[in-house]
Design an enzyme around this catalytic site. Structure first.
Site, mmCIF file in Angstrom:
data_model
loop_
_atom_site.group_PDB
_atom_site.id
_atom_site.type_symbol
_atom_site.label_atom_id
_atom_site.label_comp_id
_atom_site.label_asym_id
_atom_site.label_seq_id
_atom_site.Cartn_x
_atom_site.Cartn_y
_atom_site.Cartn_z
ATOM 1 N N ARG A 131 0.787 -1.321 0.058
ATOM 2 C CA ARG A 131 -0.024 0.027 -0.032
ATOM 3 C C ARG A 131 0.805 1.151 -0.056
ATOM 4 O O ARG A 131 0.587 2.179 -0.560
ATOM 5 C CB ARG A 131 -0.988 -0.115 1.184
ATOM 6 C CG ARG A 131 -1.779 1.234 1.126
ATOM 7 C CD ARG A 131 -2.604 1.638 -0.093
ATOM 8 N NE ARG A 131 -3.115 0.596 -0.858
ATOM 9 C CZ ARG A 131 -3.172 0.998 -2.048
ATOM 10 N NH1 ARG A 131 -3.109 1.995 -2.736
ATOM 11 N NH2 ARG A 131 -4.133 -0.070 -2.738
ATOM 12 N N LYS A 139 1.918 24.600 -3.540
ATOM 13 C CA LYS A 139 0.448 23.853 -3.201
ATOM 14 C C LYS A 139 0.563 22.176 -3.161
ATOM 15 O O LYS A 139 -0.079 21.640 -4.046
ATOM 16 C CB LYS A 139 -0.504 24.359 -4.021
ATOM 17 C CG LYS A 139 -0.769 25.914 -3.836
ATOM 18 C CD LYS A 139 -1.760 26.475 -4.859
ATOM 19 C CE LYS A 139 -1.956 27.935 -4.800
ATOM 20 N NZ LYS A 139 -3.011 28.463 -5.738
ATOM 21 N N LYS A 167 4.597 38.597 -2.805
ATOM 22 C CA LYS A 167 2.931 38.601 -3.393
ATOM 23 C C LYS A 167 2.143 39.665 -3.007
ATOM 24 O O LYS A 167 2.700 40.898 -2.395
ATOM 25 C CB LYS A 167 2.455 37.293 -2.843
ATOM 26 C CG LYS A 167 3.202 35.964 -3.275
ATOM 27 C CD LYS A 167 2.891 35.237 -4.411
ATOM 28 C CE LYS A 167 1.231 34.703 -4.236
ATOM 29 N NZ LYS A 167 0.798 33.984 -5.447
ATOM 30 N N GLU A 220 4.956 39.935 -7.803
ATOM 31 C CA GLU A 220 3.794 39.581 -8.402
ATOM 32 C C GLU A 220 3.024 40.900 -8.696
ATOM 33 O O GLU A 220 3.206 41.862 -8.346
ATOM 34 C CB GLU A 220 2.714 39.004 -7.183
ATOM 35 C CG GLU A 220 1.513 38.714 -7.848
ATOM 36 C CD GLU A 220 0.342 38.340 -6.925
ATOM 37 O OE1 GLU A 220 -0.143 37.037 -7.192
ATOM 38 O OE2 GLU A 220 0.406 38.722 -5.691
ATOM 39 N N ASP A 269 0.006 37.700 -12.659
ATOM 40 C CA ASP A 269 -1.276 36.925 -11.998
ATOM 41 C C ASP A 269 -2.771 37.513 -12.294
ATOM 42 O O ASP A 269 -2.862 38.739 -12.541
ATOM 43 C CB ASP A 269 -1.036 37.251 -10.443
ATOM 44 C CG ASP A 269 -1.996 36.045 -9.907
ATOM 45 O OD1 ASP A 269 -2.065 35.029 -10.062
ATOM 46 O OD2 ASP A 269 -2.743 36.700 -8.873
#
Length: 411
Positions: free
Chosen positions: A202, A235, A267, A300, A327
């Site tokens: 597994r 992410k 950002k 950004e 962005d």
């Protein structure tokens, strides 16, 4: 047997197989004062003899370990991280499956290496189903079966898992990481102790299915994005960043920054707190100079005015920038298409002064049009945060597995 007390328990921590001299140091002894609440409130943690296999009772001591990648050969080399490696990921996964408290203690550095070199692990755990249904001498052969088309990834990692569980297992492959596999294809065989194979099964499949799903989507995105280059983001699944980013490489993508430490990425929230783009760029430059850091700087931007601010700041010598993120400059249309004219204007304004990275509204349907704008990179969080695992199985009775697979249209 030496006795040490928990910080929050009346019963002592029993430690066997450790020379008394190893406990003479107050520093070493104090490092073994564990909170009983941190690991489920277990009042005693017996340390028993070490074993070479995870399934055979007491688990193996995790000391004096080489890097998982040391001396290994890979079709696609894995990325690196400064605080952990693939072997840690593998051992944590195996310990999780076996309920091995001792493995967690070592991985979290609650038990010192000096003591563990003379001792085994804490609270031995095992695969109770394998122990109940077969004896250690039973041998088996199992086949890897693809139940869907895709890009295979995790071959090298699977070998590491099998070796960790039982070094005597023999594994053979007809494919390498990054190869295409088709539904119904048998592409690998593992032979050896049945208990070892089934204990590793597994964990091996969890890694391979997730990695292959990531690699499959990455391959499709990377091909469609050309001449732009496809990137993932941070992410990733917590604790699996190395694995997820390795799968992206196997699929033909490239890695964005590994974490918060290896690239400055300013950002929108950083810009808001700093007081604006110019202030943020200047502050970053001052910080990097004060720390003598030579790392990339990405800013950004969300509008053409912000792009102009970056260009103006750098032209005025207020700081350095290596990449500009553009962005959400890809605008979705009602008919399902996208308008990339804003993105194209931004790329034209920058004129190759910096690398450019498009982000937002990136899908397999839109990535080709985005890539045609001249942007350097296209980043997609979906590569890792919305992965669809590729269906793969490991079967001892392969004929029956194929028969059942055909019945369910999965082989």
């Amino acid at each position: 047997m030496a006795l040490l007390h928990h910080a929050h328990a009346s019963q002592p921590l029993r430690i066997s197989a450790i020379p008394q001299t190893h406990l003479s140091s107050p520093k070493l002894a104090s490092s073994l004062v564990l909170s009983s609440t941190r690991f489920g409130g277990f009042p005693t943690l017996p340390i028993a003899g070490a074993s070479s296999r995870w399934w055979a009772g007491p688990s193996m001591a995790m000391v004096g370990v080489k890097s998982a990648t040391e001396g290994a050969k890979f079709a696609v080399p894995p990325p690196a991280h400064p605080t952990y490696d693939l072997l840690h990921v593998i051992r944590l996964a195996l310990a999780e499956d076996a309920g091995d408290q001792g493995a967690f203690l070592v991985l979290l550095n609650f038990l010192p290496v000096g003591i563990l070199a003379a001792a085994a692990m804490v609270n031995p755990a095992s695969d109770v189903t394998c122990l109940a249904t077969m004896t250690p001498d039973v041998q088996a052969e199992a086949q890897f079966l693809a139940k869907a088309n895709g890009v295979i990834a995790g071959i090298a990692l699977a070998e590491m898992v099998f070796t960790e569980v039982d070094p005597s297992l023999k594994v053979e492959w007809t494919v390498r990481d990054g190869d295409l596999i088709t539904k119904g294809q048998q592409f690998g065989t593992v032979r050896g102790a049945a208990q070892s194979i089934l204990t590793a099964e597994r964990v091996v499949l969890n890694f391979m299915q997730r990695m292959s799903g990531i690699a499959t989507l990455t391959k499709a995105m990377a091909e469609a994005a050309k001449p732009a280059r496809i990137l993932e983001t941070r992410k990733t699944a917590p604790g699996l960043r190395l694995v997820d980013k390795w799968a992206v490489l196997i699929g033909g993508g490239e890695n964005h920054r590994m974490g918060l430490y290896d690239m400055v990425m300013v950002k929108d929230n950083h810009i808001a707190v700093a007081g604006g783009i110019q202030q943020a760029i200047s502050a970053v430059d001052n910080y990097l100079n004060s720390k003598n850091l030579k790392i990339g700087v990405e800013i950004e931007t969300r509008t053409l005015e912000e792009v102009q601010e970056v260009l103006h700041s750098v032209a005025q010598g207020k700081g350095r920038v290596t990449r500009v993120m553009l962005d959400n400059m890809v605008v979705p249309l009602e008919n399902g298409d996208v308008d990339v004219s804003l993105l194209q204007q931004a790329v034209s304004m920058i004129e190759g002064k910096f690398e450019t990275e498009a982000s937002g509204n990136v899908t397999l349907d839109t990535v080709s049009k985005i890539g045609s704008t001249g942007v350097t990179f296209i980043s997609s969080g979906a590569l890792t945060h919305s992965v669809k695992a590729l269906d793969i199985s490991l079967n001892v009775d392969t004929e029956l597995a194929i028969e059942v697979g055909k019945r369910t249209n999965r082989a």
